[in-house]
Design an enzyme around this catalytic site. Structure first.
Site, short mmCIF file in Angstrom:
data_model
loop_
_atom_site.label_atom_id
_atom_site.label_comp_id
_atom_site.label_asym_id
_atom_site.label_seq_id
_atom_site.Cartn_x
_atom_site.Cartn_y
_atom_site.Cartn_z
N HIS A 151 -3.90 -0.35 6.32
CA HIS A 151 -2.69 0.48 6.31
C HIS A 151 -2.05 0.52 7.70
O HIS A 151 -2.04 1.55 8.37
CB HIS A 151 -3.03 1.89 5.82
CG HIS A 151 -3.51 1.89 4.40
ND1 HIS A 151 -3.88 3.01 3.72
CD2 HIS A 151 -3.67 0.86 3.52
CE1 HIS A 151 -4.26 2.70 2.48
NE2 HIS A 151 -4.15 1.39 2.34
N ASP A 187 0.83 -1.21 0.00
CA ASP A 187 0.00 0.00 0.00
C ASP A 187 0.86 1.26 0.00
O ASP A 187 0.78 2.06 0.94
CB ASP A 187 -0.95 -0.04 1.21
CG ASP A 187 -1.75 -1.33 1.28
OD1 ASP A 187 -1.19 -2.36 1.69
OD2 ASP A 187 -2.91 -1.31 0.87
N HIS A 211 -10.32 -2.52 7.68
CA HIS A 211 -11.15 -3.45 6.89
C HIS A 211 -11.48 -4.73 7.65
O HIS A 211 -12.45 -5.40 7.33
CB HIS A 211 -10.45 -3.83 5.58
CG HIS A 211 -10.24 -2.67 4.65
ND1 HIS A 211 -9.03 -2.02 4.55
CD2 HIS A 211 -11.08 -2.06 3.80
CE1 HIS A 211 -9.15 -1.05 3.66
NE2 HIS A 211 -10.36 -1.03 3.20
#
Ligand SMILES: *[C@@H]1O[C@H](CO)[C@@H](O)[C@H](O)[C@H]1NC(C)=O
Length: 333
Positions: free
Chosen positions: A253, A51, A225
């Site tokens: 993240h 990411d 998430h």
């Protein structure tokens, strides 16, 4: 005359045999395998980042600098990217300058001039997903090795890369205004079934001491998430059946280490390559959590015949968490 006729018959026969071989390789799909020799002493080390591609912003450059230092110290063999390589929406094409601005010009340290084994994330699928798989990128920067699903065989460890984005239902059912580039998979169901079968058969054949699976999405995460139910249902049983040691992912993240409560599998999130500090953590299912760090950083792995050690680092290069596991040395039958 007769001789030339005979020659052409031989040619046709050879052509037919060639076709049969071609068809049998095609129908009997096998994941593409990259051979990567370990160090002369048989050990291996690598860094894991996810990411990240934001043209150096959100501490991407600082993380890159620390990766360079640790890469030198550990004399790494390669780097693994867990996906979401280019924000916000992947690459627009293989000519997109973001490739050089967010990759080539950022990870400039000597120790990072090694192969980067890379999977696609959901943000990569929001652009031209096929662009990242194009050979042109490898001409621009020879480090770049990005495929949907593949295997890296480094003798004592085999690493299985899985394309997890197509497995996530919400990108198909409720795409929240985002468009995804599903050109490579005309039938989602058939694609997932074939991919999982290929991964399973590669795992079954593996004789490596250590088995690592890499995907973009987390199986277990307490970050933004959270867990990915589709992977718990469809991928985790395969990992358990073939004694996978580590599962590595990005997507959330943050940096995380969660031990499975029912198997020796360790769930490792390295998705902190640039923007992070989301400030949210799932309160549910905190079992097995050994590290949750809501900031930028990366992970390293060092493997020998007997030991595996993982470590997580922040933007200052400070070690946040270290974990080691040993395996009995026993001769194979
Ligand atoms: C960069 O890292 C520092 C140290 O962790 C942090 O305080 C800062 O907020 C980060 N910057 C961004 C833009 O995330």
């Amino acid at each position: 005359m007769a001789a030339s006729c005979k020659n052409s018959m031989v040619t046709s026969l050879l052509f037919a045999i060639g076709c049969v071989f071609f068809l049998s390789t095609f129908t009997h799909a096998e994941l593409q395998k990259f051979l990567h020799p370990p160090k002369p002493d048989g050990s291996l080390s690598f860094l894991v980042i996810g990411d990240w591609g934001r043209r150096g912003e959100y501490n991407q450059s600082q993380v890159a600098f620390q990766m360079g230092r640790m890469g030198e110290e550990l004399d790494i063999n390669f780097i693994i990217s867990t996906g979401d390589n280019f924000y916000e929406n992947g690459l627009t094409s293989e000519h997109d300058e973001a490739f050089e601005e967010s990759f080539t010009k950022i990870y400039t340290a000597n120790s990072l001039q090694k192969p980067w084994y890379t999977v696609l994330g959901n943000h990569d699928y929001r652009g031209d997903a096929e662009a990242q798989l194009k050979p042109l990128l490898r001409e621009i920067d020879t480090r770049w090795i990005c495929l949907r699903s593949f295997v890296v065989d480094a003798e004592l460890v085999e690493i299985f890369f899985v394309d997890t984005t197509p497995m996530v239902d919400s990108y198909f059912i409720n795409s929240e205004g985002h468009t995804y580039d599903w050109r490579g998979l005309p039938s989602r169901k058939a694609y997932i079934a074939a991919m999982l079968k290929d991964v399973e058969s590669a795992l079954e054949k593996s004789r490596a001491k250590w088995k690592i699976v890499v995907g973009h999405h987390a199986i277990r995460s307490i970050g933004h998430h959270g867990d990915t139910q589709e992977l718990i249902n469809q991928l985790l049983p395969i990992l358990k059946a073939y004694d996978v040691d580590l599962y590595m992912n990005g997507h959330d993240h943050c940096l995380e280490h969660i031990s499975d409560t029912e198997s020796p599998i360790q769930f490792l999130t390295s998705g902190a390559g640039s923007k992070s500090w989301r400030g949210d953590m799932k309160e549910t299912n905190r079992e097995g959590v050994k590290l949750f760090y809501d900031g930028q950083g990366f992970m390293s792995a060092e493997l020998t015949q007997s030991d595996a050690e993982i470590a997580f680092y922040d933007v200052m290069g400070t070690v946040l968490h270290r974990w080691r596991v040993s395996k009995q040395l026993h001769s194979s039958i």
